[in-house]
Motif scaffolding. Sequence first.
Motif, PDB file in Angstrom:
ATOM      1  N   GLU A 161       0.804  -1.210   0.000  1.00 18.27           N
ATOM      2  CA  GLU A 161       0.000   0.000   0.000  1.00 18.27           C
ATOM      3  C   GLU A 161       0.847   1.274   0.000  1.00 18.27           C
ATOM      4  O   GLU A 161       0.661   2.174  -0.821  1.00 18.27           O
ATOM      5  CB  GLU A 161      -0.939   0.031   1.210  1.00 18.27           C
ATOM      6  N   ARG A 162       1.772   1.349   0.920  1.00 16.19           N
ATOM      7  CA  ARG A 162       2.553   2.565   1.093  1.00 16.19           C
ATOM      8  C   ARG A 162       3.433   2.839  -0.127  1.00 16.19           C
ATOM      9  O   ARG A 162       3.528   3.966  -0.615  1.00 16.19           O
ATOM     10  CB  ARG A 162       3.404   2.472   2.361  1.00 16.19           C
ATOM     11  N   GLY A 163       4.098   1.800  -0.619  1.00 20.20           N
ATOM     12  CA  GLY A 163       4.985   1.974  -1.767  1.00 20.20           C
ATOM     13  C   GLY A 163       4.245   2.335  -3.033  1.00 20.20           C
ATOM     14  O   GLY A 163       4.711   3.145  -3.842  1.00 20.20           O
ATOM     15  N   THR A 164       3.049   1.728  -3.236  1.00 21.46           N
ATOM     16  CA  THR A 164       2.241   2.053  -4.417  1.00 21.46           C
ATOM     17  C   THR A 164       1.822   3.511  -4.391  1.00 21.46           C
ATOM     18  O   THR A 164       1.899   4.218  -5.406  1.00 21.46           O
ATOM     19  CB  THR A 164       1.004   1.143  -4.473  1.00 21.46           C
ATOM     20  N   SER A 165       1.383   3.972  -3.215  1.00 21.49           N
ATOM     21  CA  SER A 165       0.982   5.374  -3.084  1.00 21.49           C
ATOM     22  C   SER A 165       2.166   6.305  -3.315  1.00 21.49           C
ATOM     23  O   SER A 165       2.059   7.314  -4.016  1.00 21.49           O
ATOM     24  CB  SER A 165       0.381   5.610  -1.698  1.00 21.49           C
ATOM     25  N   GLY A 166       3.318   5.953  -2.745  1.00 17.62           N
ATOM     26  CA  GLY A 166       4.512   6.784  -2.922  1.00 17.62           C
ATOM     27  C   GLY A 166       4.976   6.844  -4.361  1.00 17.62           C
ATOM     28  O   GLY A 166       5.469   7.880  -4.817  1.00 17.62           O
ATOM     29  N   SER A 167       4.830   5.731  -5.098  1.00 13.76           N
ATOM     30  CA  SER A 167       5.256   5.722  -6.505  1.00 13.76           C
ATOM     31  C   SER A 167       4.446   6.717  -7.317  1.00 13.76           C
ATOM     32  O   SER A 167       4.956   7.321  -8.264  1.00 13.76           O
ATOM     33  CB  SER A 167       5.109   4.316  -7.087  1.00 13.76           C
ATOM     34  N   SER A 168       3.165   6.897  -6.935  1.00 10.94           N
ATOM     35  CA  SER A 168       2.327   7.866  -7.637  1.00 10.94           C
ATOM     36  C   SER A 168       2.885   9.274  -7.488  1.00 10.94           C
ATOM     37  O   SER A 168       2.972  10.032  -8.462  1.00 10.94           O
ATOM     38  CB  SER A 168       0.893   7.802  -7.104  1.00 10.94           C
ATOM     39  N   LEU A 175       6.654  13.849 -14.022  1.00 17.76           N
ATOM     40  CA  LEU A 175       5.850  14.320 -15.153  1.00 17.76           C
ATOM     41  C   LEU A 175       5.406  15.767 -15.006  1.00 17.76           C
ATOM     42  O   LEU A 175       4.763  16.323 -15.900  1.00 17.76           O
ATOM     43  CB  LEU A 175       4.608  13.438 -15.313  1.00 17.76           C
ATOM     44  N   LEU A 176       5.735  16.371 -13.857  1.00 19.02           N
ATOM     45  CA  LEU A 176       5.377  17.769 -13.574  1.00 19.02           C
ATOM     46  C   LEU A 176       3.871  17.977 -13.686  1.00 19.02           C
ATOM     47  O   LEU A 176       3.390  18.966 -14.242  1.00 19.02           O
ATOM     48  CB  LEU A 176       6.114  18.719 -14.533  1.00 19.02           C
ATOM     49  N   ASP A 188      -3.885  11.246 -14.952  1.00 17.02           N
ATOM     50  CA  ASP A 188      -4.205  11.671 -13.592  1.00 17.02           C
ATOM     51  C   ASP A 188      -5.099  10.655 -12.890  1.00 17.02           C
ATOM     52  O   ASP A 188      -4.956  10.421 -11.683  1.00 17.02           O
ATOM     53  CB  ASP A 188      -4.869  13.040 -13.620  1.00 17.02           C
ATOM     54  N   ALA A 189      -6.017  10.038 -13.633  1.00 16.33           N
ATOM     55  CA  ALA A 189      -6.868   8.999 -13.045  1.00 16.33           C
ATOM     56  C   ALA A 189      -6.008   7.834 -12.559  1.00 16.33           C
ATOM     57  O   ALA A 189      -6.232   7.290 -11.464  1.00 16.33           O
ATOM     58  CB  ALA A 189      -7.888   8.523 -14.071  1.00 16.33           C
TER      59      ALA A 189
END
Length: 413
Positions: A161-168, A175-176, A188-189
């Motif tokens: 969970e944490r790593g997936t969120s952080g990768s976003s 991508l700025l 963005d979705a």
Amino acid sequence: MNRHLVLVPGFGGFDALGTLRYYEGVTGVLERCQSLVLHYFPNLPMASVSTRAEQLLTFLDERWRRREIRPGDEIHLVGHSTGGLDIRQLLLRYWELEASPHKGREAATLAVLGHLRSVQFLSVPQRGTNLAAKANQPLLRSLVYRPLLRLAYESVRGLRERGTSGSSRLIRGLLLRDKRQESANWIDAFLDTLEGCHARTGGPYQGALARAAYFDLLRWLLHMASDSSALGDLSPLRPRGVPPSPAHEDDPTHEQRFLEEHGIRYASIVTVARPKPGRWFDLFNRIHALTADAPVPRLGPPGAVRELMEPKTSRMLTPADNDGLVNTVSQVWPEPSSCFLVEADHGDVIGHFQSDVADDTHGAFRRYDLLTSSSGFDQPAFDALWYRIAAFAEGHAYDDVSLGDASGNRVVQ
């Protein structure tokens, strides 16, 4: 008596994933229709049309057995994109059950058919799409799609969970892309869905929601990586070794006869959008160009279709015309007289035509302009479209319904 409007999703097959709803904003438009009960059906993402139709059959059967649908009620189906093929396959399945010598065993399942009153097709690749013909190549499937989908699944699984969120957040920075930008699209979705897998703030409830979102995403990716049979079903030409799909059926006569014998009304809404001028590298323009390039003749001949908002006006369609994903002539089914044209891209008609500003609430649903075309489709057009879909379920014809009065109420002429 209730009218049950069942919304069947297309390719991807979800009801809600992360911050993205498949059908966005429909409930708000139809909240004045007190006789309608909305059902958002979550299907299998990329399974074959036959498998997806069996899932739909089970869903409707379960609603009947649980008495959510009761004697005297009506069922109305709306299918977007591949979801329309699922509905056609469902009807073929009912036909098989009726013709079976053992149909007495399926009495409860066939009881649902007796309540089915209308089917509506929305941007459906009735004879496939040129894009699938180009994408459904054995080498691409084995060397690109499956490995990428498996990599996505294993990455999300490994990052937790944490790593997936952080990768976003990392990807967004590279991508700025500003999370609060007004022109949010499919990128963005995707990033918002990843970020929603872990709640950095909030209490136990927010944490539980984020955990559920993570496992929803993981399950969806596993389905996508494990079964991509729908690609063959969407090809205009039936690939070798692929079971028949409604998209490979040339003669709709027997399907029309089945609908008419059972008193099931039908109509199709077909969509067309133009590429953005002067933007060659734009993603929508590139996909639109691929869909328009050397279309397979079987998709359908040129022909005129009435415009939904101006039924007295018709527009001539060519095989190259498309909504970004599906050739418009392929959406014309079973005949032009039951079809109406809307100027919109493939995502516009399901509510993803203008993006909302991101909500600060963790995991809040958001509208995205998924394809960012230049169709000009907006909220009044969306309202008018879904008013007509609701009115059709209530027994009216598309061309009997005006845009509504000053209070936003539908007016039947």
